[in-house]
Design a protein around this motif. Sequence first.
Motif, PDB file in Angstrom:
ATOM      1  N   UNK A   1      14.379   3.965  -4.439  1.00 47.02           N
ATOM      2  CA  UNK A   1      13.833   2.971  -3.511  1.00 47.02           C
ATOM      3  C   UNK A   1      12.365   3.276  -3.251  1.00 47.02           C
ATOM      4  N   UNK A   2      11.530   2.256  -3.418  1.00 48.56           N
ATOM      5  CA  UNK A   2      10.108   2.349  -3.083  1.00 48.56           C
ATOM      6  C   UNK A   2       9.882   1.728  -1.720  1.00 48.56           C
ATOM      7  N   UNK A   3       8.826   2.147  -1.059  1.00 47.90           N
ATOM      8  CA  UNK A   3       8.499   1.633   0.261  1.00 47.90           C
ATOM      9  C   UNK A   3       7.048   1.182   0.251  1.00 47.90           C
ATOM     10  N   UNK A   4       6.826  -0.041   0.763  1.00 51.56           N
ATOM     11  CA  UNK A   4       5.455  -0.529   0.917  1.00 51.56           C
ATOM     12  C   UNK A   4       5.295  -1.098   2.315  1.00 51.56           C
ATOM     13  N   UNK A   5       4.057  -1.180   2.767  1.00 47.46           N
ATOM     14  CA  UNK A   5       3.787  -1.763   4.081  1.00 47.46           C
ATOM     15  C   UNK A   5       2.857  -2.955   3.922  1.00 47.46           C
ATOM     16  N   UNK A   6       2.684  -3.693   5.002  1.00 45.64           N
ATOM     17  CA  UNK A   6       1.837  -4.890   4.984  1.00 45.64           C
ATOM     18  C   UNK A   6       0.412  -4.573   4.548  1.00 45.64           C
ATOM     19  N   UNK A   7      -0.027  -3.351   4.731  1.00 43.03           N
ATOM     20  CA  UNK A   7      -1.405  -3.006   4.362  1.00 43.03           C
ATOM     21  C   UNK A   7      -1.562  -2.709   2.874  1.00 43.03           C
ATOM     22  N   UNK A   8      -0.460  -2.625   2.133  1.00 42.48           N
ATOM     23  CA  UNK A   8      -0.534  -2.323   0.701  1.00 42.48           C
ATOM     24  C   UNK A   8      -0.890  -3.568  -0.104  1.00 42.48           C
ATOM     25  N   UNK A   9      -1.705  -3.383  -1.145  1.00 42.84           N
ATOM     26  CA  UNK A   9      -2.131  -4.477  -2.013  1.00 42.84           C
ATOM     27  C   UNK A   9      -0.937  -5.152  -2.671  1.00 42.84           C
ATOM     28  N   UNK A  10       0.106  -4.385  -2.993  1.00 42.92           N
ATOM     29  CA  UNK A  10       1.258  -4.957  -3.703  1.00 42.92           C
ATOM     30  C   UNK A  10       2.247  -5.669  -2.768  1.00 42.92           C
ATOM     31  N   UNK A  11       1.981  -5.675  -1.455  1.00 37.28           N
ATOM     32  CA  UNK A  11       2.858  -6.398  -0.524  1.00 37.28           C
ATOM     33  C   UNK A  11       2.819  -7.878  -0.909  1.00 37.28           C
ATOM     34  N   UNK A  12       3.972  -8.521  -1.047  1.00 35.41           N
ATOM     35  CA  UNK A  12       3.991  -9.911  -1.518  1.00 35.41           C
ATOM     36  C   UNK A  12       3.169 -10.860  -0.634  1.00 35.41           C
TER      37      UNK A  12
END
Length: 166
Positions: free
Chosen positions: A97-108
Amino acid sequence: MFEKLSQNTYAALLLCGHLTEKSSREETSPLTVKEYATLAVWLMREKLKPSDLLSPSSSYILEKLININLDPKRIKDLLSRTLQLTLALERWNRAGINVISRSDVCYPSIIKQTLKQSSPPILYIAGNMDLLNQKERIAVVGSRNACDASSTAGLLFHLQFVVLCR
Protein backbone atom coordinates in the motif's frame (compact mmCIF):
# COMPACT_ATOMS: atom_id res chain seq x y z
CA MET A 1 7.96 0.15 -2.26
CA PHE A 2 7.52 3.54 -0.61
CA GLU A 3 9.15 6.44 -2.25
CA LYS A 4 10.40 8.92 0.29
CA LEU A 5 7.42 10.67 1.84
CA SER A 6 7.36 14.44 1.57
CA GLN A 7 7.40 16.29 4.87
CA ASN A 8 3.88 17.56 4.11
CA THR A 9 2.61 14.00 3.62
CA TYR A 10 4.40 12.92 6.79
CA ALA A 11 2.64 15.73 8.71
CA ALA A 12 -0.75 14.87 7.11
CA LEU A 13 -0.33 11.22 8.14
CA LEU A 14 0.48 12.20 11.71
CA LEU A 15 -2.54 14.51 11.84
CA CYS A 16 -5.13 12.42 9.98
CA GLY A 17 -3.89 8.86 9.72
CA HIS A 18 -5.36 5.94 11.61
CA LEU A 19 -2.02 4.47 12.59
CA THR A 20 -2.81 1.65 15.00
CA GLU A 21 -4.37 -1.75 14.42
CA LYS A 22 -8.15 -1.92 14.75
CA SER A 23 -7.89 -3.81 18.03
CA SER A 24 -6.01 -1.01 19.79
CA ARG A 25 -7.61 2.36 20.36
CA GLU A 26 -5.81 5.56 19.56
CA GLU A 27 -5.60 7.91 22.52
CA THR A 28 -6.08 11.04 20.42
CA SER A 29 -8.52 10.88 17.53
CA PRO A 30 -7.05 11.88 14.16
CA LEU A 31 -8.38 14.99 12.44
CA THR A 32 -11.48 14.56 10.32
CA VAL A 33 -11.53 15.71 6.69
CA LYS A 34 -13.40 18.84 7.78
CA GLU A 35 -10.93 19.60 10.58
CA TYR A 36 -7.97 19.08 8.25
CA ALA A 37 -9.60 21.34 5.65
CA THR A 38 -9.97 24.06 8.30
CA LEU A 39 -6.32 23.63 9.24
CA ALA A 40 -5.16 23.60 5.59
CA VAL A 41 -7.06 26.80 4.74
CA TRP A 42 -5.63 28.51 7.83
CA LEU A 43 -2.08 27.33 7.02
CA MET A 44 -2.39 28.68 3.46
CA ARG A 45 -3.68 32.00 4.77
CA GLU A 46 -0.69 32.19 7.12
CA LYS A 47 1.65 31.21 4.24
CA LEU A 48 2.56 27.99 6.04
CA LYS A 49 2.61 24.31 5.06
CA PRO A 50 1.69 21.22 7.12
CA SER A 51 5.41 20.44 7.39
CA ASP A 52 5.92 23.71 9.29
CA LEU A 53 4.04 22.09 12.18
CA LEU A 54 6.90 19.57 12.48
CA SER A 55 9.61 22.13 13.16
CA PRO A 56 11.03 22.40 16.67
CA SER A 57 9.90 26.02 16.81
CA SER A 58 6.27 25.26 15.90
CA SER A 59 4.87 25.97 19.37
CA TYR A 60 3.97 29.54 18.38
CA ILE A 61 2.02 28.16 15.39
CA LEU A 62 0.22 25.59 17.54
CA GLU A 63 -0.94 28.24 20.02
CA LYS A 64 -2.65 30.17 17.20
CA LEU A 65 -4.78 27.12 16.32
CA ILE A 66 -7.16 27.96 19.12
CA ASN A 67 -8.39 30.80 16.86
CA ILE A 68 -9.77 28.23 14.39
CA ASN A 69 -11.28 25.96 17.03
CA LEU A 70 -8.54 23.33 16.93
CA ASP A 71 -7.07 22.24 20.25
CA PRO A 72 -3.31 22.93 20.19
CA LYS A 73 -2.70 20.07 22.64
CA ARG A 74 -4.55 17.61 20.40
CA ILE A 75 -2.49 18.71 17.37
CA LYS A 76 0.72 18.40 19.38
CA ASP A 77 -0.31 14.91 20.55
CA LEU A 78 -1.09 13.85 16.98
CA LEU A 79 2.24 15.20 15.72
CA SER A 80 4.09 13.19 18.38
CA ARG A 81 2.90 9.82 16.97
CA THR A 82 6.14 9.25 15.05
CA LEU A 83 6.71 5.71 16.36
CA GLN A 84 3.17 4.66 15.48
CA LEU A 85 3.62 6.19 12.01
CA THR A 86 6.90 4.35 11.45
CA LEU A 87 5.24 1.03 12.36
CA ALA A 88 2.20 1.80 10.18
CA LEU A 89 4.41 2.68 7.20
CA GLU A 90 6.23 -0.65 7.58
CA ARG A 91 2.87 -2.51 7.74
CA TRP A 92 1.51 -0.70 4.68
CA ASN A 93 4.75 -1.27 2.79
CA ARG A 94 4.59 -5.03 3.45
CA ALA A 95 0.97 -5.03 2.25
CA GLY A 96 1.85 -3.16 -0.97
CA ILE A 97 0.00 0.00 0.00
CA ASN A 98 1.26 3.45 -0.99
CA VAL A 99 0.21 6.62 0.77
CA ILE A 100 -0.14 10.07 -0.76
CA SER A 101 -1.49 13.36 0.54
CA ARG A 102 -3.23 16.32 -1.08
CA SER A 103 0.11 18.12 -1.30
CA ASP A 104 1.65 15.40 -3.51
CA VAL A 105 1.91 16.00 -7.27
CA CYS A 106 0.49 12.53 -7.98
CA TYR A 107 -2.70 13.21 -5.95
CA PRO A 108 -5.55 12.82 -8.46
CA SER A 109 -6.46 16.24 -9.82
CA ILE A 110 -10.06 15.14 -10.47
CA ILE A 111 -10.55 14.63 -6.72
CA LYS A 112 -9.16 18.09 -5.91
CA GLN A 113 -11.26 19.72 -8.65
CA THR A 114 -14.44 17.94 -7.63
CA LEU A 115 -14.23 17.89 -3.84
CA LYS A 116 -12.01 20.95 -3.30
CA GLN A 117 -11.43 21.38 0.46
CA SER A 118 -13.40 18.19 1.16
CA SER A 119 -10.77 16.10 -0.66
CA PRO A 120 -9.42 13.39 1.62
CA PRO A 121 -6.10 14.57 3.07
CA ILE A 122 -4.66 11.08 2.61
CA LEU A 123 -5.20 8.36 0.01
CA TYR A 124 -4.10 4.76 0.59
CA ILE A 125 -3.39 3.13 -2.76
CA ALA A 126 -2.73 -0.43 -3.85
CA GLY A 127 -1.67 -0.91 -7.44
CA ASN A 128 -0.12 1.15 -10.19
CA MET A 129 0.03 4.77 -9.02
CA ASP A 130 0.79 5.93 -12.58
CA LEU A 131 -2.88 5.31 -13.36
CA LEU A 132 -4.15 7.89 -10.84
CA ASN A 133 -4.34 10.78 -13.28
CA GLN A 134 -5.36 8.87 -16.40
CA LYS A 135 -8.44 10.15 -18.20
CA GLU A 136 -10.33 6.84 -17.94
CA ARG A 137 -10.42 5.41 -14.45
CA ILE A 138 -12.45 3.47 -11.96
CA ALA A 139 -12.01 3.33 -8.23
CA VAL A 140 -13.12 0.88 -5.62
CA VAL A 141 -13.92 2.57 -2.35
CA GLY A 142 -14.98 0.84 0.82
CA SER A 143 -16.44 1.80 4.14
CA ARG A 144 -15.64 0.44 7.57
CA ASN A 145 -19.26 0.81 8.68
CA ALA A 146 -21.46 0.29 5.62
CA CYS A 147 -25.16 -0.08 6.34
CA ASP A 148 -27.22 -2.86 4.70
CA ALA A 149 -28.68 -0.47 2.10
CA SER A 150 -25.20 0.69 1.05
CA SER A 151 -23.94 -2.89 0.84
CA THR A 152 -26.91 -3.86 -1.34
CA ALA A 153 -26.40 -0.80 -3.59
CA GLY A 154 -22.71 -1.66 -3.92
CA LEU A 155 -23.50 -5.24 -4.88
CA LEU A 156 -26.05 -4.09 -7.48
CA PHE A 157 -23.52 -1.64 -8.95
CA HIS A 158 -20.92 -4.40 -9.08
CA LEU A 159 -23.30 -6.75 -10.90
CA GLN A 160 -24.29 -4.03 -13.41
CA PHE A 161 -20.64 -3.11 -13.98
CA VAL A 162 -19.68 -6.73 -14.62
CA VAL A 163 -22.52 -7.07 -17.15
CA LEU A 164 -21.45 -3.85 -18.95
CA CYS A 165 -17.82 -5.00 -19.18
CA ARG A 166 -18.62 -8.36 -20.81
